[in-house]
Design a protein around this motif. Structure first.
Motif, mmCIF file in Angstrom:
data_model
loop_
_atom_site.group_PDB
_atom_site.id
_atom_site.type_symbol
_atom_site.label_atom_id
_atom_site.label_comp_id
_atom_site.label_asym_id
_atom_site.label_seq_id
_atom_site.Cartn_x
_atom_site.Cartn_y
_atom_site.Cartn_z
ATOM 1 N N VAL A 174 49.459 68.594 80.362
ATOM 2 C CA VAL A 174 48.240 68.410 80.962
ATOM 3 C C VAL A 174 48.054 69.519 82.192
ATOM 4 C CG1 VAL A 174 47.990 66.036 80.679
ATOM 5 C CG2 VAL A 174 49.457 66.914 82.651
ATOM 6 N N HIS A 175 47.157 69.811 82.948
ATOM 7 C CA HIS A 175 47.111 70.877 83.779
ATOM 8 C C HIS A 175 47.513 69.944 84.986
ATOM 9 C CE1 HIS A 175 44.827 73.005 87.286
ATOM 10 N NE2 HIS A 175 44.785 73.848 86.365
ATOM 11 N N PRO A 176 48.200 70.736 86.242
ATOM 12 C CA PRO A 176 48.837 69.913 87.220
ATOM 13 C C PRO A 176 48.079 69.221 88.176
ATOM 14 C CG PRO A 176 49.636 72.460 86.750
ATOM 15 C CD PRO A 176 48.476 72.190 86.093
ATOM 16 N N SER A 177 46.711 69.367 88.047
ATOM 17 C CA SER A 177 45.707 68.653 88.726
ATOM 18 C C SER A 177 45.393 67.314 87.948
ATOM 19 C CB SER A 177 44.523 69.386 89.220
ATOM 20 O OG SER A 177 43.652 69.724 87.959
ATOM 21 N N HIS A 178 45.845 67.084 86.979
ATOM 22 C CA HIS A 178 45.357 65.832 85.960
ATOM 23 C C HIS A 178 45.783 64.701 86.599
ATOM 24 C CE1 HIS A 178 44.841 63.691 82.562
ATOM 25 N NE2 HIS A 178 43.820 64.411 82.064
ATOM 26 N N PRO A 179 45.309 63.601 86.391
ATOM 27 C CA PRO A 179 45.739 62.231 86.773
ATOM 28 C C PRO A 179 47.101 61.962 86.289
ATOM 29 C CG PRO A 179 43.537 62.207 86.423
ATOM 30 C CD PRO A 179 43.925 63.553 85.948
ATOM 31 N N LEU A 180 47.452 62.218 84.907
ATOM 32 C CA LEU A 180 48.688 61.974 84.273
ATOM 33 C C LEU A 180 49.914 63.058 84.817
ATOM 34 C CD1 LEU A 180 47.337 61.162 80.857
ATOM 35 C CD2 LEU A 180 47.906 59.544 82.746
ATOM 36 N N ALA A 181 49.564 63.977 85.361
ATOM 37 C CA ALA A 181 50.518 64.910 85.492
ATOM 38 C C ALA A 181 51.888 64.693 86.069
ATOM 39 C CB ALA A 181 49.763 66.327 86.510
ATOM 40 N N ASP A 182 51.938 63.796 87.047
ATOM 41 C CA ASP A 182 53.192 63.281 87.747
ATOM 42 C C ASP A 182 53.771 62.173 87.213
ATOM 43 O OD1 ASP A 182 52.835 65.426 89.635
ATOM 44 O OD2 ASP A 182 51.349 64.233 91.137
ATOM 45 N N GLN A 183 53.388 61.732 86.002
ATOM 46 C CA GLN A 183 53.992 60.502 85.367
ATOM 47 C C GLN A 183 55.043 60.813 84.579
ATOM 48 O OE1 GLN A 183 51.570 57.207 83.798
ATOM 49 N NE2 GLN A 183 49.897 57.551 84.936
ATOM 50 N N PRO A 184 56.273 60.117 84.308
ATOM 51 C CA PRO A 184 57.398 60.336 83.663
ATOM 52 C C PRO A 184 57.064 60.211 82.116
ATOM 53 C CG PRO A 184 57.809 58.436 84.686
ATOM 54 C CD PRO A 184 56.259 59.006 85.200
ATOM 55 N N PRO A 246 53.794 68.911 70.248
ATOM 56 C CA PRO A 246 55.192 68.387 69.952
ATOM 57 C C PRO A 246 55.651 69.135 71.592
ATOM 58 C CG PRO A 246 54.598 69.243 68.114
ATOM 59 C CD PRO A 246 53.399 69.515 68.925
ATOM 60 N N ARG A 247 56.496 68.367 72.279
ATOM 61 C CA ARG A 247 57.470 68.872 73.434
ATOM 62 C C ARG A 247 58.116 70.072 73.125
ATOM 63 N NH1 ARG A 247 58.741 66.430 78.201
ATOM 64 N NH2 ARG A 247 60.435 67.836 79.407
ATOM 65 N N GLU A 248 58.778 70.332 71.835
ATOM 66 C CA GLU A 248 59.534 71.397 71.495
ATOM 67 C C GLU A 248 58.621 72.616 71.305
ATOM 68 O OE1 GLU A 248 61.381 67.656 70.562
ATOM 69 O OE2 GLU A 248 59.605 68.367 70.303
ATOM 70 N N VAL A 249 57.234 72.486 71.331
ATOM 71 C CA VAL A 249 56.538 73.723 71.036
ATOM 72 C C VAL A 249 56.448 74.413 72.805
ATOM 73 C CG1 VAL A 249 54.108 74.745 70.788
ATOM 74 C CG2 VAL A 249 54.955 73.084 69.031
ATOM 75 N N VAL A 250 56.211 73.535 73.480
ATOM 76 C CA VAL A 250 56.241 73.876 74.971
ATOM 77 C C VAL A 250 57.625 74.601 75.301
ATOM 78 C CG1 VAL A 250 55.695 73.609 77.377
ATOM 79 C CG2 VAL A 250 54.591 72.242 75.207
ATOM 80 N N GLY A 251 58.645 73.802 75.043
ATOM 81 C CA GLY A 251 59.888 74.289 75.251
ATOM 82 C C GLY A 251 60.090 74.553 76.745
ATOM 83 N N THR A 252 60.791 75.822 77.102
ATOM 84 C CA THR A 252 61.106 76.017 78.489
ATOM 85 C C THR A 252 59.906 76.827 79.073
ATOM 86 O OG1 THR A 252 61.769 78.160 77.652
ATOM 87 C CG2 THR A 252 63.616 76.254 77.842
ATOM 88 N N LEU A 253 58.762 76.881 78.507
ATOM 89 C CA LEU A 253 57.813 77.647 78.900
ATOM 90 C C LEU A 253 56.722 76.982 79.915
ATOM 91 C CD1 LEU A 253 56.380 79.369 75.969
ATOM 92 C CD2 LEU A 253 57.796 80.299 77.734
ATOM 93 N N GLU A 254 56.943 75.532 80.281
ATOM 94 C CA GLU A 254 56.233 74.515 80.968
ATOM 95 C C GLU A 254 55.851 75.116 82.307
ATOM 96 O OE1 GLU A 254 56.319 70.089 82.863
ATOM 97 O OE2 GLU A 254 57.963 70.869 81.429
ATOM 98 N N ALA A 255 56.667 75.645 83.018
ATOM 99 C CA ALA A 255 56.532 76.337 84.553
ATOM 100 C C ALA A 255 55.822 77.611 84.183
ATOM 101 C CB ALA A 255 57.938 76.510 85.111
ATOM 102 N N SER A 256 56.076 78.362 83.238
ATOM 103 C CA SER A 256 55.456 79.753 83.025
ATOM 104 C C SER A 256 53.869 79.535 82.690
ATOM 105 C CB SER A 256 56.236 80.637 82.494
ATOM 106 O OG SER A 256 56.251 80.194 80.944
ATOM 107 N N LEU A 257 53.705 78.456 82.075
ATOM 108 C CA LEU A 257 52.249 78.322 81.466
ATOM 109 C C LEU A 257 51.497 77.596 82.512
ATOM 110 C CD1 LEU A 257 53.127 77.050 77.982
ATOM 111 C CD2 LEU A 257 51.946 78.974 78.455
ATOM 112 N N GLY A 258 52.419 76.806 83.718
ATOM 113 C CA GLY A 258 51.454 76.413 84.554
ATOM 114 C C GLY A 258 50.776 75.247 84.189
ATOM 115 N N VAL A 259 51.552 74.277 83.215
ATOM 116 C CA VAL A 259 51.262 73.058 82.734
ATOM 117 C C VAL A 259 52.098 72.062 83.012
ATOM 118 C CG1 VAL A 259 49.598 74.204 81.177
ATOM 119 C CG2 VAL A 259 51.865 73.536 80.346
ATOM 120 N N ARG A 260 51.972 70.645 82.811
ATOM 121 C CA ARG A 260 52.919 69.696 82.963
ATOM 122 C C ARG A 260 53.210 68.941 81.353
ATOM 123 N NH1 ARG A 260 52.858 67.812 88.380
ATOM 124 N NH2 ARG A 260 52.926 70.179 89.555
#
Length: 309
Positions: A174-184, A246-260
């Motif tokens: 999700v986008h950082p502004s999405h309502p689900l962004a801060d949920q574990p 799949p979480r594995e597709v995002v891998g370590t790119l979460e921060a650089s992609l600017g997504v959650r």
């Protein structure tokens, strides 16, 4: 029955696929009358009518459907033999054709194959990888046009031998502004309240999500549909919707992609993949080595589950 002629079999398959002798002739660079003569001789050889003539073309009879399955397998085996002999002449001692799903190609499979090929003992082995949907991987294996596949283990694998491969975990990106962004973590049902970025309808992920949405009795609202995981992540970054990947597709790119990345908590979101083949005894030595390597790599990467004392 006399020996089957490979050229006639190739023309037979072309007519079955095009359902028209003229179009098959254009494809195979031969006149339709020559194809008709070849097929008449083939019908005499097998002792059965292979086609039913229709106004707009032809369709295979029941006997034709049976021969079509065998013809595809024979031609595939012949092509592999010719390719392997060409490779042998250039010094390559083994070639393995591997069919793999989109998810496995986007995750660990390329790295696992690379680690296999860099080993000195495998320097004379070449691996060709083709990306396919799970159902197409299984169909190709059944037809004998490929010896080895990697696909989701929920596919119809009856009659095959398998080895466990890696696993992945579906997550909501999700986008950082999405309502689900801060949920574990979140349940898939929660994502149905929001617009999605979808993948093509034939993919395993799409099929699974549509099935689960139907069970929940809720529709999936797609704002956009794209053709790859990379494209879906770019759409999420542009805040066009959330994507289930799949979480594995995002891998370590979460921060650089600017997504959650928000893991799905549903049991079915944990997927398993399998290495699939018709029979270990039918695999070439190179293919057997690759199977052993992929299975070992998956076992080494599997999470260790602590056992209570």
């Amino acid at each position: 029955m006399r020996d089957l002629d490979l050229t006639s079999l190739r023309l037979f398959v072309a007519v079955c696929e095009t359902r028209n002798m003229a179009r098959a002739g254009e494809q195979e660079h031969i006149v339709a009358s020559a194809i008709s003569k070849r097929l008449s001789q083939l019908e005499q050889t097998v002792g059965a009518a292979l086609f039913e003539r229709r106004r707009r073309g032809v369709i295979p009879t029941a006997a034709g459907e049976i021969l079509l399955e065998h013809a595809r397998a024979i031609l595939a085996a012949t092509d592999r033999a010719a390719r392997d002999m060409r490779d042998h002449g250039t010094g390559v001692r083994g070639q393995v054709r591997l069919l793999a799903t989109v998810s496995s190609m986007a995750e660990s499979l390329p790295d696992d194959i690379a680690s296999f090929l860099v080993q000195p003992a495998h320097r004379d082995i070449r691996v060709s990888i083709e990306e396919n949907l799970s159902k197409d991987v299984v169909r190709a294996l059944r037809e004998g046009s490929a010896p080895l596949g990697v696909c989701w283990d929920a596919a119809d694998l009856e009659g095959f031998e398998t080895r466990p491969y890696r696993t992945d975990s579906l997550s909501a990106v999700v986008h950082p502004s999405h309502p689900l962004a801060d949920q574990p973590g979140c349940a898939f049902a929660q994502t149905l309240d929001f617009e999605h970025v979808g993948m093509p309808g034939q993919t395993a992920v799409h099929t699974m999500l549509m099935r689960q949405a139907a069970i929940l009795g809720k529709p999936m609202a797609y704002r956009v549909v794209v053709s790859s995981f990379d494209a879906s992540l770019r759409c999420v970054r542009a805040n066009l919707g959330l994507a289930i990947v799949p979480r594995e597709v995002v891998g370590t790119l979460e921060a650089s992609l600017g997504v959650r990345v928000v893991p799905l908590t549903d049991d079915w979101a944990q997927r398993r993949f399998a290495i699939v083949f018709r029979a270990a005894s039918s695999l070439s030595p190179a293919a057997r080595l690759l199977v052993e390597h992929l299975a070992a790599a998956a076992h080494a990467a599997a999470p260790v589950i602590a056992r209570s004392s």
